[in-house]
Scaffold this active site. Structure first.
Site, mmCIF file in Angstrom:
data_model
loop_
_atom_site.group_PDB
_atom_site.id
_atom_site.type_symbol
_atom_site.label_atom_id
_atom_site.label_comp_id
_atom_site.label_asym_id
_atom_site.label_seq_id
_atom_site.Cartn_x
_atom_site.Cartn_y
_atom_site.Cartn_z
ATOM 1 N N LYS A 186 0.827 -1.209 0.000
ATOM 2 C CA LYS A 186 0.000 0.000 0.000
ATOM 3 C C LYS A 186 0.870 1.271 0.000
ATOM 4 C CE LYS A 186 -3.955 -2.161 2.282
ATOM 5 N NZ LYS A 186 -4.933 -2.000 3.373
ATOM 6 N N TYR A 216 -12.837 -2.408 -2.718
ATOM 7 C CA TYR A 216 -13.344 -2.252 -1.344
ATOM 8 C C TYR A 216 -14.848 -2.022 -1.315
ATOM 9 C CZ TYR A 216 -8.531 -2.069 0.418
ATOM 10 O OH TYR A 216 -7.234 -2.392 0.774
ATOM 11 N N PHE A 271 -15.388 5.007 7.481
ATOM 12 C CA PHE A 271 -13.977 5.253 7.133
ATOM 13 C C PHE A 271 -13.689 5.036 5.643
ATOM 14 C CE2 PHE A 271 -14.352 0.970 9.030
ATOM 15 C CZ PHE A 271 -13.885 0.171 8.009
ATOM 16 N N ARG A 303 -1.458 -14.724 4.427
ATOM 17 C CA ARG A 303 -2.314 -14.093 5.457
ATOM 18 C C ARG A 303 -1.662 -14.227 6.835
ATOM 19 N NH1 ARG A 303 -6.786 -10.846 4.361
ATOM 20 N NH2 ARG A 303 -7.843 -11.724 6.160
ATOM 21 N N THR A 353 -5.428 -7.486 10.528
ATOM 22 C CA THR A 353 -5.660 -6.261 9.742
ATOM 23 C C THR A 353 -5.176 -5.015 10.470
ATOM 24 O OG1 THR A 353 -7.586 -7.285 8.727
ATOM 25 C CG2 THR A 353 -7.477 -4.886 8.636
ATOM 26 N N ARG A 396 2.622 -6.725 9.512
ATOM 27 C CA ARG A 396 1.949 -5.581 10.149
ATOM 28 C C ARG A 396 2.365 -5.427 11.604
ATOM 29 N NH1 ARG A 396 -3.526 -7.667 7.526
ATOM 30 N NH2 ARG A 396 -3.692 -6.369 5.653
ATOM 31 N N ASN A 438 -1.760 0.106 7.174
ATOM 32 C CA ASN A 438 -1.501 -1.300 7.526
ATOM 33 C C ASN A 438 -0.659 -2.029 6.471
ATOM 34 O OD1 ASN A 438 -3.551 -1.672 5.677
ATOM 35 N ND2 ASN A 438 -4.672 -3.174 6.899
ATOM 36 N N HIS A 446 -2.189 -5.406 1.647
ATOM 37 C CA HIS A 446 -3.462 -6.113 1.500
ATOM 38 C C HIS A 446 -3.118 -7.490 0.979
ATOM 39 C CE1 HIS A 446 -7.505 -7.217 0.245
ATOM 40 N NE2 HIS A 446 -6.924 -7.707 -0.842
ATOM 41 N N GLU A 496 -9.201 -11.002 -7.372
ATOM 42 C CA GLU A 496 -8.275 -9.874 -7.157
ATOM 43 C C GLU A 496 -7.087 -9.924 -8.128
ATOM 44 O OE1 GLU A 496 -7.502 -9.847 -2.907
ATOM 45 O OE2 GLU A 496 -9.437 -8.873 -2.525
HETATM 46 P P1 CMP Z 1 -7.206 -4.584 3.945
HETATM 47 O O1 CMP Z 1 -6.556 -5.834 4.392
HETATM 48 O O2 CMP Z 1 -6.804 -4.004 2.642
HETATM 49 O O3 CMP Z 1 -8.798 -4.805 3.932
HETATM 50 C C1 CMP Z 1 -9.724 -3.787 4.194
HETATM 51 C C2 CMP Z 1 -9.055 -2.482 4.542
HETATM 52 O O4 CMP Z 1 -9.891 -1.513 5.139
HETATM 53 C C3 CMP Z 1 -8.004 -2.765 5.605
HETATM 54 O O5 CMP Z 1 -6.949 -3.477 5.065
HETATM 55 C C4 CMP Z 1 -7.702 -1.365 6.095
HETATM 56 O O6 CMP Z 1 -6.821 -0.680 5.216
HETATM 57 C C5 CMP Z 1 -9.091 -0.735 6.002
HETATM 58 N N1 CMP Z 1 -9.773 -0.685 7.311
HETATM 59 C C6 CMP Z 1 -10.383 -1.704 7.937
HETATM 60 N N2 CMP Z 1 -10.929 -1.264 9.099
HETATM 61 C C7 CMP Z 1 -10.654 0.061 9.192
HETATM 62 C C8 CMP Z 1 -10.927 1.095 10.160
HETATM 63 N N3 CMP Z 1 -11.616 0.816 11.259
HETATM 64 N N4 CMP Z 1 -10.475 2.330 9.918
HETATM 65 C C9 CMP Z 1 -9.779 2.607 8.783
HETATM 66 N N5 CMP Z 1 -9.487 1.672 7.825
HETATM 67 C C10 CMP Z 1 -9.921 0.427 8.042
#
Ligand code: CMP
Length: 147
Positions: A9, A49, A57, A85, A91, A102, A112, A115, A126
């Site tokens: 990212k 997404y 968010f 994973r 996450t 992470r 984070n 992905h 994907e």
């Molecule tokens: P990812 O693994 O790409 O999958 C969904 C994404 O949403 C996650 O990583 C974060 O980047 C984002 N995300 C999930 N929960 C939140 C949150 N509470 N606030 C901000 N971003 C979030």
């Protein structure tokens, strides 16, 4: 043998962590089968997404994912989807265990790092989304026979 999608990212790119993350994947024995830098636009972020579109968010995710180019990886190996994973960790970096990408490299959910596809079905969708069925390569490495 599975193939999974990983996105490095914008925060990973901005912090100069591309090499560190790829090194962790390769050290595990996974193979980089595709690698592409991309500037994400609204359309691909909305598609990727869409399950988060009604979250408060969501605008923040859009801003985050488009502020700098990302690096998309196609990563191959035995049980690559679940293995990746595990390597990425939870996450939210605050909940990710030390030793995970992470857990070691991230501090908050707003950055984070990566992905990773969460199932074979998602990986197929994907990989098509980010590679369009092209530029994913099959090749042998010297170490393949001993992994
Ligand atoms: P990812 O693994 O790409 O999958 C969904 C994404 O949403 C996650 O990583 C974060 O980047 C984002 N995300 C999930 N929960 C939140 C949150 N509470 N606030 C901000 N971003 C979030």
């Amino acid at each position: 043998m599975e193939t999974t999608l990983i996105l490095l990212k914008p925060d990973a790119v901005e912090r100069g962590l591309i090499g560190q993350v790829i090194a962790r994947l390769e050290a595990k024995g996974l193979k980089i089968c595709g690698l592409k830098m991309m500037q994400l636009d609204d359309a691909i972020i909305d598609e990727h997404y869409d399950f988060l579109m009604d979250k408060p968010f969501f605008p923040k995710i859009k801003q985050y994912m488009s502020r700098t180019p990302i690096v998309a990886l196609a990563v191959c190996g035995d049980s690559a989807i679940s293995t990746v994973r595990t390597l990425t960790g939870a996450t939210n970096p605050q909940e990710a265990l030390p030793g995970s990408i992470r857990g070691d490299l991230g501090l908050t959910i707003d950055g984070n790092i990566v992905h990773a596809s969460d199932s074979p079905e998602t990986a197929e969708i994907e990989l098509k989304r980010f590679f369009g069925g092209e530029n994913i390569f099959e090749y042998s490495r010297g170490v393949d026979g001993i992994l």
